[in-house]
Structures are given as C-alpha cells and as structure tokens.
Design an enzyme around this catalytic site. Structure first.
Site, PDB file in Angstrom:
ATOM      1  N   GLU A 263     -78.783 -74.229 -58.568  1.00 10.94           N
ATOM      2  CA  GLU A 263     -79.223 -73.944 -59.928  1.00 10.94           C
ATOM      3  C   GLU A 263     -80.001 -75.124 -60.516  1.00 10.94           C
ATOM      4  OE1 GLU A 263     -79.739 -72.094 -63.685  1.00 10.94           O
ATOM      5  OE2 GLU A 263     -79.440 -71.373 -61.640  1.00 10.94           O
TER       6      GLU A 263
ATOM      7  N   LYS B  82     -83.783 -74.792 -62.003  1.00 10.28           N
ATOM      8  CA  LYS B  82     -84.209 -75.202 -63.350  1.00 10.28           C
ATOM      9  C   LYS B  82     -85.395 -76.155 -63.268  1.00 10.28           C
ATOM     10  CE  LYS B  82     -81.927 -72.709 -65.774  1.00 10.28           C
ATOM     11  NZ  LYS B  82     -82.217 -71.809 -64.671  1.00 10.28           N
TER      12      LYS B  82
ATOM     13  N   LYS C 124     -88.328 -63.230 -68.781  1.00 12.14           N
ATOM     14  CA  LYS C 124     -86.900 -63.355 -69.072  1.00 12.14           C
ATOM     15  C   LYS C 124     -86.092 -62.259 -68.409  1.00 12.14           C
ATOM     16  CE  LYS C 124     -83.328 -65.129 -71.188  1.00 12.14           C
ATOM     17  NZ  LYS C 124     -82.788 -66.418 -70.704  1.00 12.14           N
TER      18      LYS C 124
ATOM     19  N   ARG D   2     -89.730 -63.175 -73.451  1.00 12.65           N
ATOM     20  CA  ARG D   2     -89.592 -62.399 -72.219  1.00 12.65           C
ATOM     21  C   ARG D   2     -90.654 -62.785 -71.180  1.00 12.65           C
ATOM     22  NH1 ARG D   2     -86.588 -57.527 -72.964  1.00 12.65           N
ATOM     23  NH2 ARG D   2     -87.838 -56.427 -71.426  1.00 12.65           N
TER      24      ARG D   2
ATOM     25  N   GLU E  39     -88.508 -74.127 -62.353  1.00 10.07           N
ATOM     26  CA  GLU E  39     -88.931 -73.169 -63.373  1.00 10.07           C
ATOM     27  C   GLU E  39     -89.739 -73.824 -64.490  1.00 10.07           C
ATOM     28  OE1 GLU E  39     -85.722 -69.584 -63.766  1.00 10.07           O
ATOM     29  OE2 GLU E  39     -85.025 -71.583 -64.330  1.00 10.07           O
TER      30      GLU E  39
ATOM     31  N   TRP F 293     -96.749 -58.477 -68.930  1.00  8.76           N
ATOM     32  CA  TRP F 293     -96.571 -59.368 -67.788  1.00  8.76           C
ATOM     33  C   TRP F 293     -97.169 -58.636 -66.598  1.00  8.76           C
ATOM     34  CZ3 TRP F 293     -93.901 -59.683 -63.060  1.00  8.76           C
ATOM     35  CH2 TRP F 293     -93.677 -60.977 -62.557  1.00  8.76           C
TER      36      TRP F 293
ATOM     37  N   CYS G 129     -92.222 -57.077 -69.575  1.00  3.92           N
ATOM     38  CA  CYS G 129     -93.086 -56.756 -70.714  1.00  3.92           C
ATOM     39  C   CYS G 129     -92.231 -56.434 -71.929  1.00  3.92           C
ATOM     40  CB  CYS G 129     -93.965 -55.551 -70.384  1.00  3.92           C
ATOM     41  SG  CYS G 129     -94.925 -55.716 -68.877  1.00  3.92           S
TER      42      CYS G 129
ATOM     43  N   ASN H 240     -93.593 -50.279 -70.219  1.00  3.57           N
ATOM     44  CA  ASN H 240     -92.957 -51.260 -69.342  1.00  3.57           C
ATOM     45  C   ASN H 240     -92.534 -50.553 -68.062  1.00  3.57           C
ATOM     46  OD1 ASN H 240     -93.180 -53.044 -71.435  1.00  3.57           O
ATOM     47  ND2 ASN H 240     -90.997 -53.114 -71.910  1.00  3.57           N
ATOM     48  N   GLY H 241     -92.540 -51.281 -66.957  1.00  5.21           N
ATOM     49  CA  GLY H 241     -92.117 -50.684 -65.696  1.00  5.21           C
ATOM     50  C   GLY H 241     -93.296 -50.406 -64.786  1.00  5.21           C
TER      51      GLY H 241
ATOM     52  N   HIS I  86     -79.799 -81.079 -40.947  1.00  2.01           N
ATOM     53  CA  HIS I  86     -80.250 -80.008 -40.051  1.00  2.01           C
ATOM     54  C   HIS I  86     -81.673 -79.565 -40.389  1.00  2.01           C
ATOM     55  CE1 HIS I  86     -76.370 -79.679 -38.126  1.00  2.01           C
ATOM     56  NE2 HIS I  86     -75.788 -79.619 -39.326  1.00  2.01           N
TER      57      HIS I  86
END
Length: 596
Positions: free
Chosen positions: A470, A474, A591, A29, A477, A74, A2, A100-101, A493
């Site tokens: 990575e 990407k 973010k 964010r 995301e 968020w 947030c 926030n939190g 496997h």
C-alpha cells in the site's frame, strides 16, 4: 469513474448553479472533460476538455432553464476532447444524454444508425443513445417511452440520464453503475454520488438495477422495467455538507489523513468492548463460522484484504485474497459454508461486484465490507459491515484503508472467536496512536531528503507486507514516481538487482518474530548503498541499520501495520506536494472504478 448530476426545480435560475456545484462535488472521482445541458425553449449544451474551469469559461451570462444534466468524463471510448465530452445529442438537438459505464453493443448500434443517415460527432459509445431516442421520438413515442425503448436496446453497464428541449423533466436509469436520487424541498436531484448535491438535501433514494427514475420540480417517480411503481425507501445521509470540504487544509488527501483518528473511532464505536475484551458486529450476529473465506477486492482494498486474510489464517480459518478482476468462482472450491468477502470503499467497484455475483451463483455466503450505505455491494450481499469512515474525496484512499483494516480486524475477531484481550485493548487505542503519529511524524523531513530519488522500494513481512504494498501504491498514485512493494524475503530473488544508492528502501519492521529476518533483508540493501528508512515500533533495535526512522507507538503486533501505514501516507503526500503534483486528482485515475 465518470460523474453525473441532474436537477429540476422551482427556480429555473438555479439550474446552472446546481449543475456547476454538482460537477465540482464530483471532481474527486477523476475526470478529463466536463459538460452540461440545460433544457429551456430549446436545449443549451456546453462541454470542454480539461478541468471544470474550462467549461465555466465558455458559459454565457444569464443561462437558465427548466431542467439540466451535467457530466465529468473519464475516457474509455475516444481520447479526451471537446467532441467526446458529454452530454451527447441527437441530430436535431432535441435530447441530451449523459452516461457512465460502457455500452458493449455500441458498434453494431452505431453502424445501424449511420446506415439510416444519422451523423455522429464523437468516438464515444454513449452517442448511440440520443440517436436511438431520436428515432423513437420520430416514430411517435413520447420522451419517457422513447427513453425506455432505447434502454431496452443497450447491453453492458450504464447509468444514463436525459433531458429534452422545452421540458422540465429528467429521465434516468441504471444497470451495474450507481445512481442516487436527491429529494429536496424546492426541486429534485440525481447523481452518481451524493456529494454532488449534499449541500441541497440529505434525503436520498438509491436506484436499483433496472429501475427508471422520472424527476420533475414537484415529484420523484421510480418504476421498474415494466413501468410499474417500485418500492423505494427515502434515507437520510449521516454526514453534513462541511464533511466534504477541505476545512483549511491544502488538499483533501492530507485532511483525510488527519481525519483517521475520528474515522477509526466511528468504525470501532459500539463494536470493540475493552471492558470484557470482546468484539461484536450487530450485522453479523447470525453469521456462522465459515469453513473457508475468500476475499475479493481491487487496489487499496485488496491490500486491506491481504491483512484480513492473514488474521483469519492465524486463527485457524482457511482464508485467501483474490484480485477481483482475476477471481473465478467456478475454478474454486465453494459451497454453502464458504464466505466470500467483497472489500470495496465505494461499494460500486465493477470487478468486485462481478466477483460477488459469481460467488452468489456458486452458492457461497457473501459479505460486503464497504463505506457506502445501500451501495450496490451492500445490496448484492447476504451480509454487510460498514466501515463508517465518512466521505472520502481524495482519489488516493487514506482514511478508508485504515478503517478497512480496523473493520477487517473486527470481522476476523467475530468469525474466529475472541482474540486476546490485548488485541481488543490495542484496537481501542488505535485512534490515539494514530493521532500521536500525526502530531510527531518526521515524514516531511524524510520527503525533503528523498524527493529526488530514482525509485522507492517498500518491504515488509507477515502483517507488514500488505502495508508495504500500500505504501508503494500511494507513492505511485500521487507522486508519479516509480515505487514497488515487496515481501521482504523476495528482495534477494530478483528485485535486489534494481537497488542503488538512488533507491531508498522503506522497511516496515514490527516487534514480532519476523523482525530479525526483515533486518537481515535490510542489511542486503545497505551493502548495495541504498538508504534505509525504518518504519518501526522498536527504533533502538533498528537504528544501527537505518539511515532514518519513522516511529509508531508500541501496540499489539497484529495492529502495527495500521499505524505504520499512516507514516507511509504522510511520506507520499509530502513528496507529491514538494513535486507540485495534482494530489487530490492524480492523472489517469478515478475514485470509483465502475467498469471492468
């Protein structure tokens, strides 16, 4: 996650503009609703689910006031909705709070308040805060004392800011969630992150856990939990407002991909010396070679830590990488010769901070590798190395990942002693090598060819495995398409069962000892009809196995992953762009993840 913005200044007509600019600056964010509260003769509160434009559409003409706070949410407690959006108020509308939190003890607090007649309008944990303040005001406390007494009741992680009707003051505090104060000429600011107010001032104070801030048009006061003046430092940010703009690019993400040569040069500056083939990091000159190294990180930063750990292991230092959320210092061999390295772009990642604190308690030496000066990670650790990537607005990390790789390559050089001269020469060439990829990449045509794929697989061995992971992250995301990264040898496997002609496989193949084995794995997917895209510095060796190639310049084998990553970033970006995705603000993502 947030975002918080607060302001009070000399020009009451500017309050709304500052709050809206701040909310816009915090959109990167990640958020699902937005709101603001402005103190005037009473208290004006507006909030809406969805994008900031939804909030702007309901704001009346001529709205002004003495002070205000804004918030991008968020969701944690309760789904996105107008009611659950911040700010939240008390029953009488005298105080508005943004947070926030997570308030971990909100359930018993809410039950207690409801039993005393308070009415709640939302499902959030935050709403207990204004109702607690309301009770302390009713008991005769002034706003500052009511705010402090309320915070004493809270358990968990939080950054909280409050405004009161008819007052030109903003009150704030933090505990394990970031808050930064902005010191201006015509007013003062607070925010979760400096981009919210960077166009107004570059002078900042980073609030510490347990500190309280009181900002008025003329002053900023910071005190400790006992109300005593705190020793604070006003710092100047090293980047300009235009650094956070798109500079003509369609998206922040592609702008930041193209900023990687500059970001890497900043990271290398004054550290990698090609003339004598040495690497020096001033902040680590007094750090002794550890007996073992444990990396803790999340997401993209975890992939960078896998790369750093392998560099150290090949130089004879025991090194492991742990997902910070799974790290258990009590179950690991740790002593004063153990170095625990927290890799975190923001320096505020809750899981990573928790892991670093547990490592500190266990007696380890700690090192933060981060992008944000004076962040929580930097303050929590014995040592800090900054990656110097500059502000990154896109939620999907790009230039910060490349800079983390380069920074960890240098950290490994310092800890393990001098690497081969060719390695340092290669490091110095990385910015130019990345630029050559940006100038010549065929990623757009690859994206056009495979945008309709059912899924995407990414494989690599050794140093290239973290980049395969990575690359898949990407793709997930920002395209919302299924993608997986594997160690190349693990395909047979189990994952090979998923390979079809509709699942292109991106194989990262460098000129190293493992390349022949990776080529063998490529033939396994070829025989199942899957198209293969090779990301390689040796196109002549792979062309008969690959349907397409994405070339990277020849460099030291340990550095090939840094270059290969750029090609995979571009592929993900172009696929997402062709699919019309929300590239800079992917759904459900934030973010900076400041809750565990």
């Amino acid at each position: 996650m947030c975002g918080i913005i607060g302001y009070t200044g000399d020009d009451e007509r500017a309050v709304l503009d500052v709050l809206l600019d701040g909310l816009s600056g915090l959109e990167y964010r990640g958020y699902d609703s937005a709101g603001l509260a402005i103190s005037n003769a009473s208290l004006s509160v507006y909030k809406r689910e969805g994008e900031l434009s939804n909030l702007e559409a309901v704001l009346p003409e001529g709205l002004d006031g003495f002070a205000g706070v804004g918030h991008t949410r968020w969701s944690t407690h309760g789904p996105p909705s107008d009611e659950n959006a911040h700010p939240h108020t008390d029953c009488q509308g005298r105080v508005a709070v943004v947070h926030n939190g997570i308030v971990e003890n909100y359930a018993p607090l809410r039950a207690e308040l409801e039993a005393r007649g308070h009415t709640f309008e939302s499902e959030t944990d935050t709403e207990v805060v204004p109702h607690l303040i309301e009770e302390h005001l009713a008991d005769g406390a002034d706003p500052e004392r009511a705010f402090r007494r309320t915070v004493e009741r809270l358990e968990g992680s939080y950054a909280v800011a409050a405004v009161f009707s008819g007052r030109e003051t903003v009150y704030a505090t933090r505990q394990a969630s970031p808050l930064v104060l902005g010191v201006g000429d015509d007013g003062h600011y607070l925010a979760s992150d400096a981009p919210a107010f960077i166009e107004y001032t570059d002078r900042v104070i980073y609030l510490e856990d347990g500190q309280f801030a009181t900002i008025t048009p003329s002053d900023v006061t910071v005190t400790d939990e006992r109300g005593q003046p705190a020793d604070v430092t006003v710092r100047r940010l090293e980047w300009e407002p235009e650094d956070a703009g798109k500079s003509g690019y369609d998206h922040y993400m592609v702008k930041e991909i193209h900023e990687q040569p500059t970001a890497i040069r900043r990271c290398l500056g004054g550290r990698a010396r090609e003339l004598d083939g040495s690497v020096t990091i001033d902040e680590l000159t007094d750090l002794e070679t550890p007996s073992s190294v444990q990396f803790v990180a999340c997401g993209t930063s975890y992939h960078a830590s896998l790369y750093g750990a392998r560099l150290l292991r090949e130089r004879g230092i025991s090194a492991q990488s742990f997902l910070a959320s799974e790290y258990d210092a009590d179950a690991l061999p740790i002593d004063e010769e153990t170095l625990v390295v927290g890799v975190t772009q923001s320096g505020e990642t809750a899981d990573t901070l928790s892991a670093l604190r547990s490592a500190n308690r266990a007696g380890a030496t700690t090192l933060a590798v981060t992008n944000v000066v004076a962040s929580s990670a930097a303050r929590a650790c014995d040592h800090t190395t900054y990656i110097r990537a500059g502000p990154e607005i896109g939620v999907a990390a790009t230039k910060t990942f490349a800079s983390q790789q380069v920074a960890l390559a240098m950290v490994a050089s310092v800890l393990a002693g001098e690497f081969p001269r060719s390695f340092v020469e290669g490091l110095r060439d990385v910015p130019d090598d990345v630029q050559s990829i940006l100038d010549t990449s065929r990623a757009r045509s690859i994206a056009e060819q495979y945008e309709d794929a059912d899924a995407y697989f990414f494989i690599g061995r050794g140093y290239n495995r973290p980049v395969a992971l990575e690359g898949a992250l990407k793709m997930k995301e920002i395209t919302y398409k299924h993608a997986e990264g594997f160690a190349a040898g693990e395909l047979k496997h189990g994952p090979l069962a998923l390979v079809t002609p509709q699942t292109p496989v991106f194989a990262v193949i460098g000129a190293d000892d493992a390349s022949e084995k990776t080529l063998s794995n490529v033939t396994e997917v070829e025989s199942r009809g899957a198209p293969v895209v090779a990301v390689t510095d040796s196109p002549e060796r792979v062309e008969r196995h690959a349907d397409a190639t994405l070339e990277v310049p020849d460099t030291h084998p340990c550095l090939t992953p840094i270059l290969a990553n750029v090609q995979l970033q571009l592929v993900a970006y172009h696929v997402a762009n062709r699919l019309g995705r929300s590239i800079d603000k992917p759904r459900n993502l934030a973010k900076s993840v400041t809750v565990e």
